[in-house]
Design an enzyme around this catalytic site. Structure first.
Site, PDB file in Angstrom:
ATOM      1  N   ASN A   1      80.356 -19.717  50.770  1.00 37.56           N
ATOM      2  CA  ASN A   1      80.283 -21.161  50.971  1.00 37.56           C
ATOM      3  C   ASN A   1      81.493 -21.871  50.382  1.00 37.56           C
ATOM      4  O   ASN A   1      82.059 -22.792  50.981  1.00 37.56           O
ATOM      5  CB  ASN A   1      78.998 -21.713  50.340  1.00 37.56           C
ATOM      6  CG  ASN A   1      77.802 -21.571  51.256  1.00 37.56           C
ATOM      7  OD1 ASN A   1      77.943 -21.519  52.476  1.00 37.56           O
ATOM      8  ND2 ASN A   1      76.615 -21.501  50.678  1.00 37.56           N
TER       9      ASN A   1
ATOM     10  N   GLU B   1      69.814 -17.810  50.146  1.00 34.06           N
ATOM     11  CA  GLU B   1      70.319 -16.580  50.767  1.00 34.06           C
ATOM     12  C   GLU B   1      69.375 -15.409  50.552  1.00 34.06           C
ATOM     13  O   GLU B   1      69.768 -14.250  50.696  1.00 34.06           O
ATOM     14  CB  GLU B   1      71.705 -16.235  50.211  1.00 34.06           C
ATOM     15  CG  GLU B   1      71.743 -15.840  48.758  1.00 34.06           C
ATOM     16  CD  GLU B   1      71.950 -17.019  47.813  1.00 34.06           C
ATOM     17  OE1 GLU B   1      72.492 -16.813  46.731  1.00 34.06           O
ATOM     18  OE2 GLU B   1      71.578 -18.154  48.183  1.00 34.06           O
TER      19      GLU B   1
ATOM     20  N   ASP C   1      76.292 -20.722  57.003  1.00 34.89           N
ATOM     21  CA  ASP C   1      75.148 -20.727  57.930  1.00 34.89           C
ATOM     22  C   ASP C   1      75.261 -19.584  58.938  1.00 34.89           C
ATOM     23  O   ASP C   1      74.262 -18.945  59.291  1.00 34.89           O
ATOM     24  CB  ASP C   1      75.075 -22.064  58.678  1.00 34.89           C
ATOM     25  CG  ASP C   1      74.643 -23.213  57.777  1.00 34.89           C
ATOM     26  OD1 ASP C   1      74.181 -22.941  56.649  1.00 34.89           O
ATOM     27  OD2 ASP C   1      74.761 -24.376  58.214  1.00 34.89           O
TER      28      ASP C   1
ATOM     29  N   ASP D   1      68.841 -10.125  48.950  1.00 37.66           N
ATOM     30  CA  ASP D   1      69.691 -11.239  48.548  1.00 37.66           C
ATOM     31  C   ASP D   1      71.130 -10.926  48.936  1.00 37.66           C
ATOM     32  O   ASP D   1      71.654  -9.847  48.607  1.00 37.66           O
ATOM     33  CB  ASP D   1      69.600 -11.472  47.038  1.00 37.66           C
ATOM     34  CG  ASP D   1      70.301 -12.748  46.611  1.00 37.66           C
ATOM     35  OD1 ASP D   1      69.628 -13.788  46.579  1.00 37.66           O
ATOM     36  OD2 ASP D   1      71.507 -12.691  46.304  1.00 37.66           O
TER      37      ASP D   1
END
Length: 642
Positions: free
Chosen positions: A237, A272, A246, A229
Site C-alpha cells: 500500500n 489483509e 486492492d 495473512d
C-alpha cells in the site's frame, strides 16, 4: 439488466389481462443477477407490459382457427402451429400459455405436452389440453398426468369457449402471482448475498464467516480453520497505493477460491487476513490444504508490483469432544499459529497444537510432516486404481492379444506401428541389424515384424511404451530415467537365467525383468503431481515402500499376463513359495550384482551371497562364469529384446 431489450428471451411468461389493456401482462422473466455481487444488490426492473401470447398447437378439428379468433378479439397475441409444426414450439419465441388440440394422431398431443413440460424454459408455462369429445374422463386424467395444468372437453360447444377464456385468465393470473413471488425471492436472495459478501473481493465477509464457523462447530463435526495473512501488505500500500493493494487482495482471494475444495468456505476476516474453513479434515489434510494455498499464492503473477506475493498461515483443527469450548477458542489457536509463522520468517505454515498446548511450528512444513502428508495422499491416489497410470498404446495392446492367439495375422500390428514413424523405423533398423539380418535388408514394418518374431516384437513394443510413459515430469525425471535403465538391464539378465530358473517354455522372462519395477515410475509420477514439496530422499523412501502394488496395478490396467503382475508383487519377497516370474527377477537381480562386482569377483564367486542365491534358484554354479561373461557383452552392446 433492467433494460427489456437486453433481458434473455424466455419461453416462460405469465400474465393476466388488466383493466383497460386487454390481454396485457408483465413478463415474468427475471435475468439472473451475479452469484455474488461485487458492489451491491442488482435487482432487474420489471419488464414492460405487452399482450399475453397464447400458442395453439392445432389438430385435425381446426380448433385453433375458431378459438384463435375469439382470443384475438379479447386482446391476446395468438400464434397457431398446425400439423407438422407442433414441435416448433420448443424453438419458438416466448409463449405465456399453450393450448394443445388433442385431435392429433394417437397420443401425439399428450406426448407434446410431456415434451414441453420437460423442456428448458417451459416448466412454468401453463398448458391447457382441448378435446372436442363430449365426455371422456380418461382424457382429463391422462392429460393431467402428462403435466397439463388444465383440460377442457367438448370445446365445440359455444358456452365452453367462454369457459375456456375464463380458464385462460385464471391460469395467467396464477402464473403472474407465482412470478411475483419468484421475483420477491430473487430480490431477497440478492440482498442476502450482498449482506454476506465482501464487496471488494467477492468472498464471504466477517459476518458470514462467523455464522459459518458457528454452524459447523454446533454440528459436532471435525473441521480445520486456516488463517492467512498477506506478508508485508502495508508495504504494498505504501509503495504502490491502495488501488494496487486492492488488486493484490482480489488476486489472493480469487486464488484461494480456485484452490479450495468444493465444500470449503473462503472469506475475508478483515484487512489483509483471510480464512478458509475446511470441514471434515484432520491435521495432516489441513496442512496439505494450507501448503497448497501457500504455494499457489507464491506463484501468483501481479505485474503492477513486479515481485511475488507471499502469505503466512496458521492452522488449527477442531475435534468433536476436544478441549475447545467454542469457536473463539479455535480462532485463537489459529491466530496464535499465524502469529508464529509471521514471527519466525513468514511465507510458511504453522500448525496449532491442541487447546492449551501452544503452537507447533511447521516450517513450510517440516520433513516429518511432509513425509506423512505425502504418504497419506499417495495411498489415497493409489487406492483409486487410476492415478498415475500410463496409457498402453494400441500397437502394444494388439501385440499382447496376438501373443495369446498366434494364428492371427501380424498385419494388424504392422498397421498400428506404421502410425508411429519413429517406432516403425526402430523395428526396421533392428530387423536389419547383425543380430537378426540374414543378408537381405528389410524395408517394411510388416517384414521387420515377421523377421523379429512375435515375442521379440511384443517385448520391444512394451519397452517403447514403458519408455515413452516416462516423458517429461516436473520433478524426479532423473530418478525415473535411472529406474527405466536399470529395468532394461535386468530384463537382459532375466532372459539369460530364465531357462535354468523357469524352464524353456517360459516366454515372459524379458517382460518380467523389464516391467517388475514399473510401479516406481508411477509413484514418482503421482508425487510429482502434488503441490507439496517432497524432496528426493523422501520420494525414494515412498517409492521403495509402495512401488510393488503400484506396478501390479499398471500391469493389470495394461492387461498383461498374470505372471508379470506376480513379478511386480513378489520380486522383493522370500524365495520360498515365490511364483516362477518373481524367481526369474530374483535370479536376474543376483546375476547383475555379480556382473557389476567386476572381474576380481569372478575368481571367488562361491564366496559371494549372490552365488548361493542363484544356486538356490536352480542356476548351476558351473554355468555362472559363462552367464556373467555373456551378459556383460550384451550389456555393453545394448542388446535388444529377443
Amino acid at each position: 439488466m433492467g433494460n427489456a431489450s437486453q433481458a434473455p428471451r424466455l419461453t416462460v411468461v405469465s400474465a393476466r389481462p388488466r383493466s383497460g389493456v386487454p390481454g396485457a401482462v408483465a413478463l415474468a422473466s427475471i435475468p439472473s443477477g451475479p452469484a455474488i455481487p461485487t458492489v451491491g444488490p442488482s435487482i432487474p426492473a420489471p419488464s414492460p407490459e405487452r399482450p399475453a401470447r397464447v400458442a395453439i398447437a392445432d389438430g385435425a378439428s381446426n380448433l385453433g382457427g375458431r378459438i384463435g379468433d375469439a382470443l384475438r378479439e379479447s386482446g391476446y397475441d395468438v400464434v397457431v402451429r398446425g400439423p407438422g409444426e407442433h414441435y416448433d414450439l420448443l424453438r419458438s419465441e416466448a409463449a405465456d400459455l399453450v393450448l394443445i388440440d388433442l385431435s392429433m394422431p394417437s397420443g401425439t398431443g399428450f406426448e407434446l405436452c410431456g415434451e414441453l413440460r420437460a423442456a428448458d424454459g417451459w416448466a412454468q408455462t401453463p398448458i391447457i389440453l382441448l378435446s372436442s369429445a363430449v365426455e371422456d374422463k380418461d382424457v382429463i386424467v391422462r392429460g393431467l398426468m402428462c403435466g397439463a395444468d388444465d383440460c377442457l372437453i367438448a370445446v365445440n360447444d359455444e358456452d365452453r369457449v367462454a369457459e375456456l377464456q375464463a380458464r385462460i385468465r385464471v391460469q395467467l393470473r396464477n402464473k403472474r402471482e407465482r412470478d411475483r413471488m419468484n421475483r420477491m425471492r430473487q430480490e431477497r436472495d440478492v440482498y442476502f448475498r450482498a449482506a454476506a459478501t465482501d464487496t471488494l473481493t467477492g468472498v464471504a465477509n466477517r459476518r458470514a464467516l462467523d455464522s459459518a464457523m458457528e454452524r459447523l462447530f454446533n454440528t459436532g463435526r471435525r473441521f480445520a480453520l486456516l488463517f492467512l495473512d498477506i506478508d508485508h501488505f502495508k508495504r504494498v500500500n505504501d509503495e504502490f497505493g491502495h488501488a494496487t493493494g486492492d488488486e493484490v487482495l482480489q488476486k489472493v482471494s480469487e486464488c484461494m477460491r480456485k484452490n479450495s475444495r468444493p465444500n470449503d468456505f473462503c472469506g475475508r476476516f478483515g484487512g489483509e487476513e483471510f480464512v478458509l474453513l475446511a470441514p471434515d479434515v484432520d491435521a495432516t489434510t489441513a496442512m496439505e490444504l494450507a501448503e497448497n494455498q501457500r504455494q499457489a499464492i507464491a506463484a501468483l503473477s501481479i505485474p503492477s508490483i513486479g515481485r511475488a506475493v507471499t502469505a503466512s498461515f496458521g492452522v488449527a483443527t477442531h475435534e468433536p469432544g476436544g478441549a475447545d469450548r467454542d469457536v473463539k477458542s479455535v480462532c485463537s489457536r489459529a491466530d496464535a499459529a499465524l502469529y508464529t509463522s509471521k514471527k519466525v520468517g513468514r511465507n510458511r505454515v504453522t500448525l496449532a497444537a491442541p487447546h492449551g498446548s501452544g503452537p507447533v511450528v511447521s516450517l513450510v512444513p517440516d520433513a516429518t510432516t511432509i513425509r506423512a502428508t505425502a504418504e497419506e495422499l499417495l495411498v489415497k491416489e493409489l487406492a483409486t486404481g487410476r492415478a498415475g497410470l500410463p496409457l498402453l498404446p494400441a500397437s502394444a495392446a494388439e501385440a499382447l492379444r496376438l501373443a495369446e492367439d498366434p494364428r492371427t495375422s501380424m498385419s494388424n500390428i504392422a498397421k498400428l506401428v506404421d502410425h508411429d514413424p519413429s517406432l516403425a523405423a526402430r523395428f526396421v533398423a533392428l530387423a536389419s541389424s547383425a543380430a537378426f539380418s540374414r543378408g537381405a535388408r528389410i524395408n517394411s514394418t510388416q517384414g521387420a515384424l515377421v523377421r523379429l518374431g512375435l515375442a521379440t516384437s511384443r517385448d520391444l513394443l512394451l519397452r517403447a511404451a514403458y519408455e515413452r510413459s516416462n516423458g517429461e515430469l516436473p520433478k524426479y525425471q532423473a530418478q525415473v530415467s535411472r529406474s527405466f535403465d536399470a529395468s532394461v538391464r535386468l530384463a537382459m539378465a532375466a532372459r539369460a537365467v530364465s531357462r535354468d530358473v523357469a524352464g524353456p517354455s517360459f516366454q515372459l522372462a524379458y517382460l518380467c525383468g523389464l516391467l517388475h519395477d514399473i510401479g516406481e515410475a508411477r509413484v514418482y509420477r503421482i508425487l510429482a503431481s502434488m503441490k507439496l514439496e517432497v524432496d528426493v530422499e523422501i520420494a525414494s523412501e515412498l517409492v521403495a515402500k509402495h512401488h510393488t502394488q503400484a506396478g501390479a496395478d499398471v500391469a493389470r490396467a495394461w492387461r498383461l499376463p498374470a505372471a508379470i503382475v506376480e513379478a511386480c508383487l513378489a520380486h522383493h519377497g522370500p524365495v520360498e513359495g515365490a511364483p516362477v516370474s518373481a524367481r526369474v527377477v530374483m535370479a536376474a537381480t543376483s546375476l547383475l550384482h555379480l556382473v557389476d562386482a567386476g572381474e576380481e569377483a569372478a575368481a571367488h564367486l562361491e564366496k559371494l551371497p549372490e552365488f548361493d542365491r542363484l544356486v538356490g534358484l536352480n542356476v548351476p554354479g558351473g554355468k555362472m562364469p559363462s552367464l556373467i561373461a555373456n551378459l556383460r557383452v550384451e550389456l555393453d552392446e545394448g542388446s535388444a529384446p529377443g
